[in-house]
Write a protein that holds these residues in place. Structure first.
Motif, mmCIF file in Angstrom:
data_model
loop_
_atom_site.group_PDB
_atom_site.id
_atom_site.type_symbol
_atom_site.label_atom_id
_atom_site.label_comp_id
_atom_site.label_asym_id
_atom_site.label_seq_id
_atom_site.Cartn_x
_atom_site.Cartn_y
_atom_site.Cartn_z
ATOM 1 N N GLY A 196 83.653 2.161 25.753
ATOM 2 C CA GLY A 196 82.786 1.562 24.749
ATOM 3 C C GLY A 196 81.949 0.484 25.398
ATOM 4 O O GLY A 196 82.066 0.209 26.604
ATOM 5 N N SER A 197 81.087 -0.147 24.611
ATOM 6 C CA SER A 197 80.279 -1.254 25.125
ATOM 7 C C SER A 197 79.997 -2.234 23.993
ATOM 8 O O SER A 197 80.123 -1.896 22.809
ATOM 9 C CB SER A 197 78.958 -0.751 25.729
ATOM 10 O OG SER A 197 78.120 -0.203 24.725
ATOM 11 N N TRP A 238 78.509 -3.571 18.649
ATOM 12 C CA TRP A 238 79.493 -2.736 19.338
ATOM 13 C C TRP A 238 79.019 -1.284 19.366
ATOM 14 O O TRP A 238 78.538 -0.758 18.363
ATOM 15 C CB TRP A 238 80.846 -2.813 18.643
ATOM 16 C CG TRP A 238 81.421 -4.199 18.602
ATOM 17 C CD1 TRP A 238 81.171 -5.164 17.674
ATOM 18 C CD2 TRP A 238 82.344 -4.771 19.530
ATOM 19 N NE1 TRP A 238 81.867 -6.304 17.953
ATOM 20 C CE2 TRP A 238 82.610 -6.096 19.090
ATOM 21 C CE3 TRP A 238 82.976 -4.308 20.682
ATOM 22 C CZ2 TRP A 238 83.467 -6.958 19.766
ATOM 23 C CZ3 TRP A 238 83.841 -5.162 21.357
ATOM 24 C CH2 TRP A 238 84.083 -6.458 20.907
ATOM 25 N N ASP A 239 79.160 -0.638 20.494
ATOM 26 C CA ASP A 239 78.868 0.787 20.642
ATOM 27 C C ASP A 239 80.186 1.476 20.998
ATOM 28 O O ASP A 239 80.653 1.410 22.138
ATOM 29 C CB ASP A 239 77.824 1.016 21.732
ATOM 30 C CG ASP A 239 77.416 2.483 21.841
ATOM 31 O OD1 ASP A 239 77.845 3.284 20.988
ATOM 32 O OD2 ASP A 239 76.682 2.834 22.791
ATOM 33 N N LYS A 268 74.893 -7.050 27.943
ATOM 34 C CA LYS A 268 75.658 -5.874 27.579
ATOM 35 C C LYS A 268 76.813 -5.671 28.563
ATOM 36 O O LYS A 268 76.648 -5.819 29.767
ATOM 37 C CB LYS A 268 74.760 -4.634 27.560
ATOM 38 C CG LYS A 268 75.452 -3.369 27.075
ATOM 39 C CD LYS A 268 74.472 -2.199 26.996
ATOM 40 C CE LYS A 268 75.140 -0.934 26.479
ATOM 41 N NZ LYS A 268 74.184 0.196 26.387
#
Length: 634
Positions: A503-504, A463-464, A519
């Protein structure tokens, strides 16, 4: 003198349950189900009505309430022992009480007790749950409303208590059922099919993204209700964020945002074509008495199709079981023309004549056999799922999951979703339900293709997220991925960012030495009000994961499981819903007449049912008793 008016069971006892109304709201691949059960006491004494019925094994039961006249009582989730004591105390005091609890041995069976219903009184019970829809081999989404509940066989010496089932043939069901569904999606609803006659599909908007269907009149109760829903270009990776509940305790799952990640792996054609077709295929066929008639025919046809489709040079063996078990070869043999013909001949002659459902012993024997080097073991199980020791079986498969993958087939109406899905989940495989000849070949070939696919390795979810936002996984680590098959991951998002709003998430894995990654970006703010569906499914997933890892002395895990269940309002095997009508002006005096509401029994043999739970008796701990075979027919 007991009044005999109203609907009667085959034992000539009045049935207080008059009608069931089911309303389903499908949004993409998640369904919210509301069932309303209407009770009426037409006798001259107060009654306690007990109804044991099936629900999907992966359902998150999230609401239970009762309405008596103009009074509505919403149930609370409490630790099971506390809920039972409150229920018994209320009935002893002459108060009306309602108890809903999940079986301790199998999560697809619930017991509903309606206590102290006075003469001439009516009550409406509202039960709500959310569940995921399975993706079928033809890309349709399958919703199933369980209607048939078959008795479960409890092997001697197995842990826990069996499930008491009072059931009658479909033709004698004394209450009615109405069913309707609304479907919505960002994409067009192409069509909705069913195994029952439906009224014409009605689109509710010009874009055809919303539609409504109803079951045609005259439901026959002879099989579970299936809906197959088809969207245009539905199966794409996606992330959905759901806002928490402002009134919930800060820091808890229900207060924080929840996220659902849908993963659809797609492997390149070059990689798929490079797979070698090898493996050891072990088939385990249920030949217990309840598999008689159409079920054993369906199981044989499924197994024969698989046998004819195996790649030359692999290894295989066939086990069958009932009270005892058999295997056609002492050890797995190489698959060739000669061994195939021998196996086909034996399978064609197999009958459902081996008695009870003792599945643990053949499983233990299979696991005791050494694996063949360079031939990954694939276990295929064919069963109607009528076992009472579901958790023992799935725990055994999980304990041996490093040595094989397990692919399960639920055969016939009323097959246990908890057992069939549990075998596949704990065994890193895939589950299918075979309820007739329709779509059988597509399902069989899909499972075989999955079994021939090498194990996906090194799966990670990264998670980013903006500074100040953290993620906690609610789902267990992802260990299984199949080409084009959906996997769902639930997580809790804690905190918030004052600047960034996006977020990504990246999913990475390797297959046959080839690295893959996918992604997806997503906004942290919910785009629409989805209620608390994702939170409840996430809570259900966490509860099942904790339950799977819970030992007899794991007090910390047990406490967390109970806490999550109570905070989220989602049932578990350790909790129950309890509602008491404390506003009743007049206490009910005298003993209650107990009325067991019969469920629907599928085709099969008859059973003798032991004496049910009675308040204050020594059976209170188990609450339900075991099911004993009346004869050798299971």
């Amino acid at each position: 003198m007991v009044c005999r008016c109203g609907l009667l069971t085959v034992n000539k006892e009045p049935v207080p349950l008059k009608a069931i109304e089911v309303e389903v709201e499908v949004k993409d691949h998640v369904a919210n189900v509301v069932s309303t059960l209407h009770y009426e006491n037409k006798e001259d004494k107060a009654i306690e009505a007990v109804f044991v019925f099936p629900l999907p094994g992966d359902a998150a039961v999230c609401h239970f309430s009762a309405k008596i006249g103009q009074t509505e009582i919403v149930a609370d989730v409490k630790e099971k022992k506390e809920a039972r004591e409150e229920y018994d105390d209320a009935l002893s005091s002459g108060q009306q009480a309602f108890l809903l609890e999940e079986s301790e041995q199998t999560p697809d069976i619930f017991s509903l007790s309606v206590g102290s219903l006075p003469p001439g009184e009516s009550a409406s019970i509202r039960l709500e749950y959310v569940t995921e829809l399975a993706v079928e081999a033809d890309s349709g989404l399958r919703f199933c409303l369980p209607v048939v509940l078959n008795p479960r066989y409890q092997p001697q010496g197995s842990e826990g208590h069996g499930v008491q089932v009072t059931s009658i043939p479909a033709s004698q069901v004394p209450y009615s059922l109405s069913f309707s569904a609304r479907v919505s999606s960002p994409r067009r609803v192409s069509k909705v099919d069913s195994n029952f006659s439906l009224e014409p599909l009605q689109y509710l908007d010009k874009e055809q993204t919303r539609a409504a269907v109803k079951l045609a009149a005259g439901h026959t109760f002879d099989k579970d209700i299936e809906l197959l829903i088809y969207y245009k270009d539905a199966h794409q990776p996606a992330v959905v964020v759901e806002a928490g509940k402002a009134s919930s305790k800060p820091g808890t799952l229900m207060a924080d945002a929840a996220v659902m990640l849908s993963v659809y792996p797609e492997f390149s054609q070059a990689v798929m074509s490079s797979f070698t077709t090898r493996g050891e295929f072990v088939f385990l066929l249920d030949r217990s008495g309840s598999m008689g008639g159409a079920r054993i025919d369906s199981a044989r046809d499924t197994l024969l199709l698989l046998l004819k489709s195996l790649p030359m040079g692999c290894y295989f063996n066939i086990y069958s079981f009932g009270s005892s078990f058999e295997h056609i070869f002492p050890n797995s043999m190489e698959y060739c023309e000669q061994t195939m013909k021998k196996a086909l001949k034996i399978v064609k002659e197999m009958k459902a004549n081996l008695g009870g459902t003792e599945i643990l012993r053949p499983l233990n024997h299979i696991y005791s056999q050494p694996c063949i080097p360079s031939q990954p073991r694939q276990l295929f199980v064919f069963t109607d799922g009528e076992v009472g020791n579901t958790k023992e079986v799935t725990t055994l498969v999980k304990r041996n999951s490093s040595s094989h993958r397990c692919f399960s087939f639920g055969i016939g109406q009323g097959a246990s979703t908890a057992l069939v899905n549990g075998l596949a989940k704990e065994g890193g495989g895939h589950a299918q339900f075979i309820t007739g000849a329709d779509r059988m070949q597509a399902k069989v070939m899909q499972s075989l293709q999955f079994a021939l696919q090498p194990v996906v390795e090194d799966i990670s979810v990264i998670w980013d997220l903006p500074k100040g936002v953290s993620v906690t996984h609610l789902s267990p680590p992802l260990t299984t991925l199949f080409q084009g098959q959906r996997s769902l991951i639930y997580a809790q998002l804690t905190g918030q960012s004052s600047e960034e709003t996006d977020g990504s998430v990246m999913v990475k894995y390797s297959l046959a030495g080839h690295p893959f990654q996918s992604k997806l970006g997503f906004p942290l703010q919910p785009t629409e009000d989805t209620g608390l569906t994702i939170h409840r499914l996430g809570a259900r997933t966490l509860i099942r994961s904790l339950e799977s890892n819970m030992g007899e002395k794991d007090k910390e895990v047990t406490k967390k499981m109970v806490d999550v269940s109570i905070q989220s309002g989602v049932s578990s095997s350790l909790t129950a819903f309890i509602a008491i009508n404390r506003d009743s002006t007049e206490a009910i005096r005298g003993p209650l007449l107990r009325r067991s509401v019969p469920g629907v029994r599928g085709s099969g043999v008859s059973y003798a049912i032991n004496t049910p739970y009675q308040r204050g008796s020594l059976q209170m701990q188990g609450r339900c008793c075991s099911i004993e075979p009346q004869s050798k027919g299971k």
